[in-house]
Motif scaffolding. Structure first.
Motif, short mmCIF file in Angstrom:
data_model
loop_
_atom_site.label_atom_id
_atom_site.label_comp_id
_atom_site.label_asym_id
_atom_site.label_seq_id
_atom_site.Cartn_x
_atom_site.Cartn_y
_atom_site.Cartn_z
N ILE A 55 0.75 -1.24 0.22
CA ILE A 55 0.08 0.10 -0.12
C ILE A 55 0.85 1.32 -0.17
O ILE A 55 1.78 1.47 0.70
N GLU A 56 0.64 2.11 -0.92
CA GLU A 56 1.45 3.44 -1.06
C GLU A 56 0.46 4.66 -1.18
O GLU A 56 -0.72 4.28 -1.29
N VAL A 57 0.88 5.93 -1.37
CA VAL A 57 0.12 6.97 -1.41
C VAL A 57 -0.06 7.18 -2.98
O VAL A 57 0.99 7.49 -3.90
N CYS A 58 -1.24 7.48 -3.37
CA CYS A 58 -1.52 8.17 -4.86
C CYS A 58 -0.70 9.64 -4.60
O CYS A 58 -1.16 10.46 -4.13
N PRO A 59 -0.02 9.52 -5.98
CA PRO A 59 0.67 10.80 -6.17
C PRO A 59 -0.50 11.86 -6.72
O PRO A 59 0.21 13.15 -6.84
N ILE A 60 -1.64 11.82 -6.98
CA ILE A 60 -2.56 12.57 -7.34
C ILE A 60 -3.58 13.20 -6.17
O ILE A 60 -3.46 14.18 -5.86
N CYS A 70 -4.14 5.99 -8.41
CA CYS A 70 -5.05 5.07 -7.69
C CYS A 70 -6.26 4.72 -8.69
O CYS A 70 -6.30 5.42 -9.63
N ARG A 71 -7.19 3.95 -8.40
CA ARG A 71 -8.35 3.55 -9.13
C ARG A 71 -9.48 4.71 -9.36
O ARG A 71 -9.90 4.80 -10.20
#
Length: 200
Positions: A55-60, A70-71
């Motif tokens: 699990i990581e952080v979405c850059p947007i 992310c989706r």
């Protein structure tokens, strides 16, 4: 008086580090883990490791994800004209479970709190402004912040900061209890809160 053996004390000690888990709760969970068969404990261990590693952080939007972007951010069917600002990824999950909101998100990763020395520079506000400068389609920004003193302060700060963009800024209505958090709200409360949002 004989206390817990060392492995049990270590397990209880680690469980107590989790938010909302006190000594008694940690003991109950520890005994529940001891009652599990080895394969169940192994599955739990693997799930913890996978969550930490994958699990990581979405850059947007700065929500959590296992794919980049992310989706939600990569979904072309979502409403490009609406951006919902929330405090943390748990709020994104709460709103997505509701199923009524179809726009995009921006996670601040907290709220303003002078008492805890959390100022605008500690939140994802700079990234929000960059995003608004680069993406010109937004017609409404929804502030879906927790109805707490910190959430109110953050909403007021953002409403003033966003005025120059000439985008309609709304705040979800207070169908949520003061001091409550989005992740614990039921679906109808969230629905009414969204339906009754007001322009700032």
């Amino acid at each position: 008086m004989i206390g817990y053996i060392k492995p049990m004390m270590a397990l209880i000690g680690e469980l107590k580090k989790l938010p909302g888990i006190g000594p008694r709760g940690a003991e109950r969970i520890a005994f529940s883990i001891l009652d599990m068969d080895k394969s169940t404990v192994e599955a739990l261990r693997q799930a913890l490791l996978d969550a930490k590693e994958k699990i990581e952080v979405c850059p947007i939007c700065f929500s959590i994800t296992d794919v980049v972007p992310c989706r939600i951010c990569s979904d072309p069917l979502r409403d490009k004209k609406v951006l919902c600002i929330v405090e943390n990824p748990k709020d994104v999950m709460a709103l997505e479970k509701n199923g009524n909101y179809k726009g995009y998100y921006h996670v601040l990763e907290g709220s303003l709190s002078p008492a805890e020395n959390i100022g605008p520079e500690d939140l994802r506000i700079k990234e929000l402004l960059t995003r608004l400068n680069n993406e010109e389609d937004y017609e409404e920004i929804i502030l879906a912040l927790n109805p707490s003193v910190e959430g109110e302060a953050t909403a007021l700060y953002l409403s003033k900061l966003l005025k120059p963009f000439q985008i309609k800024v709304t705040r979800i209505a207070h169908g949520l209890p003061i001091g409550g958090e989005l992740e614990f709200a039921d679906e109808m409360t969230l629905l009414y809160a969204f339906e009754d949002r007001k322009e700032l």
